[in-house]
Design a protein around this motif. Sequence first.
Motif, PDB file in Angstrom:
ATOM      1  N   MET A 119      75.325  37.614 102.612  1.00 15.54           N
ATOM      2  CA  MET A 119      76.774  37.485 102.837  1.00 15.54           C
ATOM      3  C   MET A 119      77.164  38.127 104.167  1.00 15.54           C
ATOM      4  O   MET A 119      78.001  37.607 104.903  1.00 15.54           O
ATOM      5  CB  MET A 119      77.558  38.146 101.712  1.00 15.54           C
ATOM      6  N   GLN A 123      78.601  36.220 107.892  1.00 16.73           N
ATOM      7  CA  GLN A 123      79.813  36.626 108.612  1.00 16.73           C
ATOM      8  C   GLN A 123      79.518  37.024 110.055  1.00 16.73           C
ATOM      9  O   GLN A 123      80.422  37.332 110.815  1.00 16.73           O
ATOM     10  CB  GLN A 123      80.476  37.800 107.872  1.00 16.73           C
TER      11      GLN A 123
ATOM     12  N   LEU B  76      83.504  37.599  98.067  1.00 18.31           N
ATOM     13  CA  LEU B  76      82.069  37.376  98.264  1.00 18.31           C
ATOM     14  C   LEU B  76      81.784  37.022  99.717  1.00 18.31           C
ATOM     15  O   LEU B  76      80.846  37.520 100.325  1.00 18.31           O
ATOM     16  CB  LEU B  76      81.646  36.219  97.353  1.00 18.31           C
ATOM     17  N   ILE B  77      82.599  36.150 100.280  1.00 22.12           N
ATOM     18  CA  ILE B  77      82.317  35.666 101.629  1.00 22.12           C
ATOM     19  C   ILE B  77      83.128  36.407 102.689  1.00 22.12           C
ATOM     20  O   ILE B  77      82.995  36.115 103.875  1.00 22.12           O
ATOM     21  CB  ILE B  77      82.538  34.133 101.748  1.00 22.12           C
ATOM     22  N   GLY B  78      83.936  37.368 102.254  1.00 18.23           N
ATOM     23  CA  GLY B  78      84.653  38.183 103.228  1.00 18.23           C
ATOM     24  C   GLY B  78      85.741  37.446 103.991  1.00 18.23           C
ATOM     25  O   GLY B  78      85.964  37.683 105.160  1.00 18.23           O
ATOM     26  N   MET B  79      86.429  36.516 103.318  1.00 23.63           N
ATOM     27  CA  MET B  79      87.548  35.806 103.946  1.00 23.63           C
ATOM     28  C   MET B  79      88.758  35.868 103.026  1.00 23.63           C
ATOM     29  O   MET B  79      88.621  35.696 101.828  1.00 23.63           O
ATOM     30  CB  MET B  79      87.185  34.332 104.167  1.00 23.63           C
TER      31      MET B  79
END
Lengths: 150, 96
Positions: A119, A123, B76-79
């Motif tokens: 993850m 990013q 989870l995906i940081g958005m």
Amino acid sequence: MLFDQKIIILDEELPSATLALTRLADSLQAAGQVNDQFKAALLTRERQFPTGLQTKTLGVALPHAAPEFVEHEQLGLLRLKRPVIFRQMGDNAEVAVQLVFILALKEPQQQLAMLQALMQFFQNEAAVQKLMTLTDQNDIITLLASLGIK
Amino acid sequence: MKTVMVVCGSGVATSTLVTAKIREFLTSQGISDQVKLLQGNIAEHLNDVAAYDAFVSTTVVPEELKDQVISGIPLLIGMAEEEVYQAILRKLALSE
């Protein structure tokens, strides 16, 4: 090391998510890392709990199956020439996926650590960009290892 | 004590990541001692969604439950994480 079988498949054209998953599962099985039930379990689980994710950088999928089908822990990577449609984790939406990381792991703790590292990687725009352009398996292994994916 | 249930397919992997994020957020808000965080798999908890103040899932839930469930995928995906946190706070009625 989780890439020591070098299951890194680059720039193949596969027409569907099922074929992409099959390609990875067959590679893991041929390398003796998973048993002959792994593939069926993987495909079933993906239907039940899809693993596509539209991340900040690109569409990815993180297929995995239950640990009992794993003989030796291993990761596999498939970089697709053209994106294929997976279903998204959480909402079943369509995601155009270009990178598939398959997780053949036994320990929940390890699965967790790996998910977390992946993850963070997704990013990291510069790192993802680099992964998309590298053509040598060893360079890819080195890059991923530097990000804790090893 | 308010309760938050976090579920994923297996109850092991993504729910743990999301639980950790929520714990961090609650701590940053100084309200972690007012909230009990629980974790499980979706199959076990389909019938008791209403038993918790907030219910967060990283996996698909049946259509009829959608309104009651907060998606944990952004964490989870940081958005768009803030929207998830605010949705949880609203459910907990601890906002403002």
